[in-house]
Design a protein around this motif. Structure first.
Motif, PDB file in Angstrom:
ATOM      1  N   ARG A 100       3.904   1.917   4.496  1.00 48.50           N
ATOM      2  CA  ARG A 100       2.783   1.563   5.361  1.00 48.50           C
ATOM      3  C   ARG A 100       1.737   0.719   4.650  1.00 48.50           C
ATOM      4  O   ARG A 100       1.027  -0.058   5.277  1.00 48.50           O
ATOM      5  CB  ARG A 100       2.143   2.838   5.932  1.00 48.50           C
ATOM      6  CG  ARG A 100       3.054   3.555   6.915  1.00 48.50           C
ATOM      7  CD  ARG A 100       2.475   4.859   7.425  1.00 48.50           C
ATOM      8  NE  ARG A 100       3.384   5.471   8.369  1.00 48.50           N
ATOM      9  CZ  ARG A 100       3.364   5.290   9.692  1.00 48.50           C
ATOM     10  NH1 ARG A 100       2.444   4.484  10.222  1.00 48.50           N
ATOM     11  NH2 ARG A 100       4.243   5.863  10.475  1.00 48.50           N
ATOM     12  N   ALA A 101       1.647   0.872   3.324  1.00 50.57           N
ATOM     13  CA  ALA A 101       0.682   0.072   2.563  1.00 50.57           C
ATOM     14  C   ALA A 101       1.272  -1.256   2.101  1.00 50.57           C
ATOM     15  O   ALA A 101       0.539  -2.127   1.621  1.00 50.57           O
ATOM     16  CB  ALA A 101       0.203   0.869   1.352  1.00 50.57           C
ATOM     17  N   GLY A 102       2.588  -1.411   2.226  1.00 44.08           N
ATOM     18  CA  GLY A 102       3.232  -2.650   1.817  1.00 44.08           C
ATOM     19  C   GLY A 102       3.273  -2.849   0.318  1.00 44.08           C
ATOM     20  O   GLY A 102       3.157  -3.973  -0.167  1.00 44.08           O
ATOM     21  N   VAL A 103       3.434  -1.770  -0.444  1.00 40.52           N
ATOM     22  CA  VAL A 103       3.505  -1.884  -1.898  1.00 40.52           C
ATOM     23  C   VAL A 103       4.937  -1.636  -2.349  1.00 40.52           C
ATOM     24  O   VAL A 103       5.762  -1.093  -1.604  1.00 40.52           O
ATOM     25  CB  VAL A 103       2.543  -0.892  -2.592  1.00 40.52           C
ATOM     26  CG1 VAL A 103       1.111  -1.136  -2.157  1.00 40.52           C
ATOM     27  CG2 VAL A 103       2.940   0.555  -2.297  1.00 40.52           C
ATOM     28  N   SER A 104       5.247  -2.045  -3.578  1.00 35.71           N
ATOM     29  CA  SER A 104       6.616  -1.953  -4.076  1.00 35.71           C
ATOM     30  C   SER A 104       7.024  -0.498  -4.287  1.00 35.71           C
ATOM     31  O   SER A 104       6.182   0.391  -4.457  1.00 35.71           O
ATOM     32  CB  SER A 104       6.753  -2.716  -5.391  1.00 35.71           C
ATOM     33  OG  SER A 104       6.059  -2.049  -6.424  1.00 35.71           O
ATOM     34  N   SER A 105       8.322  -0.285  -4.291  1.00 36.97           N
ATOM     35  CA  SER A 105       8.854   1.074  -4.441  1.00 36.97           C
ATOM     36  C   SER A 105       8.596   1.646  -5.822  1.00 36.97           C
ATOM     37  O   SER A 105       8.716   2.861  -6.028  1.00 36.97           O
ATOM     38  CB  SER A 105      10.356   1.078  -4.164  1.00 36.97           C
ATOM     39  OG  SER A 105      11.029   0.213  -5.065  1.00 36.97           O
TER      40      SER A 105
END
Length: 418
Positions: free
Chosen positions: A46-51
């Motif tokens: 949901r935050a669009g950050v990398s895994s």
């Protein structure tokens, strides 16, 4: 051809965690780990950050009575959402109450500075307790956004039962979106290093009502109540030289320091929680004319006695008065073998206590009187035996009090939406 020297960029400082997960240690840790992993994954999406980016903080090393790590303190001061996994153990845990208090202070400071209420403090139902502390009840968080199964049984049950899989995923989704909104829409400012306080001096939000000996909390129908017979630091100086085991109040007594730095009152509450008991604590009243002590509503009462009280007239007399009423199911006397002063005088101290508890000792009931408890681990084991035996006796001699599930009856905590 001359080479060009490029400046080396400074190391990238890690971003503040999106959320801090506060939970009671030994509270179904594998399930907590799984929940933390799945919530972190949903927050990343949901935050669009990398895994590979860390978005949450979960302390896996803190045990009862140990020192808080710098990583935990930093995460608590910088995270943008605090998730408290409320369970019967959580709401009686002193460290969890301290974590809650410190983050609540951040929220209060934000409200004073901005004029807006922060939604960063989130009570999540893990295993709904029968009684919520007032500090949790005051938090305005909309539990109606979750399913009825969540509100009735909590996240732990949703994870364990396959028929609640959809409700569990929905709860993860609601919490993750709330966490991301707090980080990106209405971010709680980090607490500057100059304003951070030591955890050891932080009060527990769940036990603040028992901290003031002059104004004890009204009686509650607790399962167990601990009465602390120990002086404060100033009073202890009258009979001994090393007063590092004492604090400003009797409830601060830490007989197993420096190995174990939690107050015995807080540690006893956590041990009780492991047996599924709710617990309170108060100092033994010194005034003979004092009203009934706050343990009068408890089903099990345990007296925790500092051996040095046998040399302090006011405390010795208070313990004797308490014995006359025969209120406590058991009396426990810690003995720290690393406390050289106590070891040197142990025969004198022990004989002084035995004269006070002579009738109790004469019963030859192993539950009634236990001394020479030489470590905090031995205290844990002894107290668990005492509590289990006392609870069985209560069940055998009286009808058990009816339990009221969370979410029913008149005691339901009201956690309203904004």
């Amino acid at each position: 051809m001359s080479s060009i020297s490029l400046p080396i960029p400074p190391p990238r400082r890690p971003a503040p965690p999106y959320f801090f997960l506060s939970y009671a240690r030994s509270d179904d840790d594998p399930y907590v780990e799984q929940f933390f992993k799945e919530l972190s994954g949903e927050v990343r999406v949901r935050a669009g950050v990398s895994s590979s980016e860390t978005v949450g903080f979960l302390d896996r090393n803190l045990e009862m009575g140990t020192i808080w790590s710098k990583e935990l303190v930093d995460a608590l001061a910088m995270c943008t959402t605090f998730i408290g996994l409320c369970s019967p153990r959580y709401v009686v845990s002193e460290p969890c109450g301290q974590e809650w208090h410190l983050f609540a202070q951040r929220c209060e400071h934000f409200a004073q500075q901005s004029g807006r209420r922060s939604t960063a403090l989130v009570p999540a139902l893990w295993l709904p307790p029968r009684n919520m502390p007032e500090a949790v009840q005051r938090v305005q968080y909309d539990q109606e956004r979750f399913s009825e199964a969540y509100r009735r049984d909590g996240l732990r049950q949703l994870m364990r039962l396959a028929r609640y899989h959809d409700e569990y995923l929905e709860a993860i989704s609601v919490l993750a979106q709330h966490i991301v909104d707090n980080a990106e829409v209405d971010r709680l400012p980090p607490l500057p290093p100059t304003e951070r306080i030591e955890f050891a001096s932080a009060p527990s939000a769940f036990h603040a009502e028992t901290a003031d000996e002059t104004a004890p909390a009204p009686p509650k129908p607790d399962d167990v109540h601990f009465i602390i017979a120990a002086p404060n630091r100033h009073e202890a100086r009258a009979v001994r030289g090393d007063v590092s085991y004492y604090g400003e109040q009797s409830l601060d007594w830490m007989p197993y320091a420096p190995t174990h730095t939690m107050s015995l009152a807080g540690y006893a509450r956590d041990v009780a929680a492991k047996r599924g008991l709710t617990a309170g604590a108060s100092a033994i009243p010194l005034n003979p004319a004092a009203a009934e002590s706050p343990d009068s509503g408890a089903r099990i009462v345990v007296l925790l006695v500092d051996a040095w009280t046998s040399q302090l007239d006011a405390y010795r007399q208070a313990v004797e008065r308490h014995e006359d009423r025969r209120r406590a199911a058991a009396a426990l006397v810690p003995r720290n073998t690393e406390d050289a002063e106590t070891e040197h005088h142990w025969r004198l101290l022990s004989d002084g206590l035995r004269s006070v508890f002579l009738d109790r000792i004469a019963t030859r009931d192993a539950l009634a009187y236990r001394q020479d408890i030489i470590s905090h681990r031995a205290f844990d084991e002894d107290l668990q035996i005492v509590l289990e035996t006392a609870r069985n006796r209560v069940f055998a001699t009286s009808r058990a009090l009816p339990s009221t599930p969370y979410g029913t009856g008149t005691n339901r905590p009201i956690l309203e939406g904004p």
